[in-house]
Design a protein around this motif. Sequence first.
Motif, PDB file in Angstrom:
ATOM      1  N   PRO A  81       7.231  18.386 -33.987  1.00 58.67           N
ATOM      2  CA  PRO A  81       7.120  19.402 -32.944  1.00 58.67           C
ATOM      3  C   PRO A  81       5.674  19.732 -32.580  1.00 58.67           C
ATOM      4  N   VAL A  82       5.410  19.776 -31.278  1.00 59.75           N
ATOM      5  CA  VAL A  82       4.123  20.237 -30.752  1.00 59.75           C
ATOM      6  C   VAL A  82       4.394  21.565 -30.058  1.00 59.75           C
ATOM      7  N   ALA A  83       3.911  22.654 -30.646  1.00 62.60           N
ATOM      8  CA  ALA A  83       4.275  23.997 -30.185  1.00 62.60           C
ATOM      9  C   ALA A  83       3.785  24.276 -28.769  1.00 62.60           C
ATOM     10  N   GLY A  84       2.683  23.651 -28.380  1.00 65.22           N
ATOM     11  CA  GLY A  84       2.132  23.847 -27.040  1.00 65.22           C
ATOM     12  C   GLY A  84       2.324  22.619 -26.180  1.00 65.22           C
ATOM     13  N   SER A  85       1.233  22.185 -25.540  1.00 67.95           N
ATOM     14  CA  SER A  85       1.335  21.100 -24.570  1.00 67.95           C
ATOM     15  C   SER A  85       0.803  19.788 -25.141  1.00 67.95           C
TER      16      SER A  85
END
Length: 207
Positions: A81-85
């Motif tokens: 998972p990449v919480a932002g962009s």
Amino acid sequence: NSNNDSTPPPAAVAAPAVQEATHIFDGKTGETLIVRAGDLVGTAGSDYFLKDLTDCTVVFMEPLSALKIINLTNCRVFTGPVAGSVFVREVFGSRLHICARQLRIHDSKDVVWFTKTASPPIIEDCTGMAFAGFTVTYPQLLPQMAANGLGDAQLGWFNGVETYKQVKDFKWHRAQASPNWRLLPSREDSSATTAGTTAVCGGDGGG
């Protein structure tokens, strides 16, 4: 004479390079680069920069706050998972598996994407983009997604349709569908790459 002291003017002092990200894989060819769960605990941040990679496999099994990718050729990238962009520029002939809040792709050609994103992926000045659903699995993935704001059961869906099927081409303004992206025609390829991810993630630890 106080006018002749040895203190250099500020312009003479080498300024530190602008930090593109806290962590970076840069200028590598033919390598397998793995960030395992827990590897970034206690470090200054959890954002990563992939730059100037050729014939590399990159595997993230650790959550990231953001991911920037520039100039990759014939690479495979697997993220947790990449919480932002995730920001992408100049990727060619590669395969990327991305789970993130947002994905923006610029100036890229002939890339296969397996994605789960909160909003539809955006492409700009790209050709030969193919999209399918995210297929990566590893034991910590679901807890990591929940802990990083990506645990919603509706993640990957927008207005009742999977986001990878709703790619936005910002340079295509006609009524008909953009010719610059397509859906991957079958899932056989994605299941094979998932098996490959498991082998990469679990098979290099020695023993």
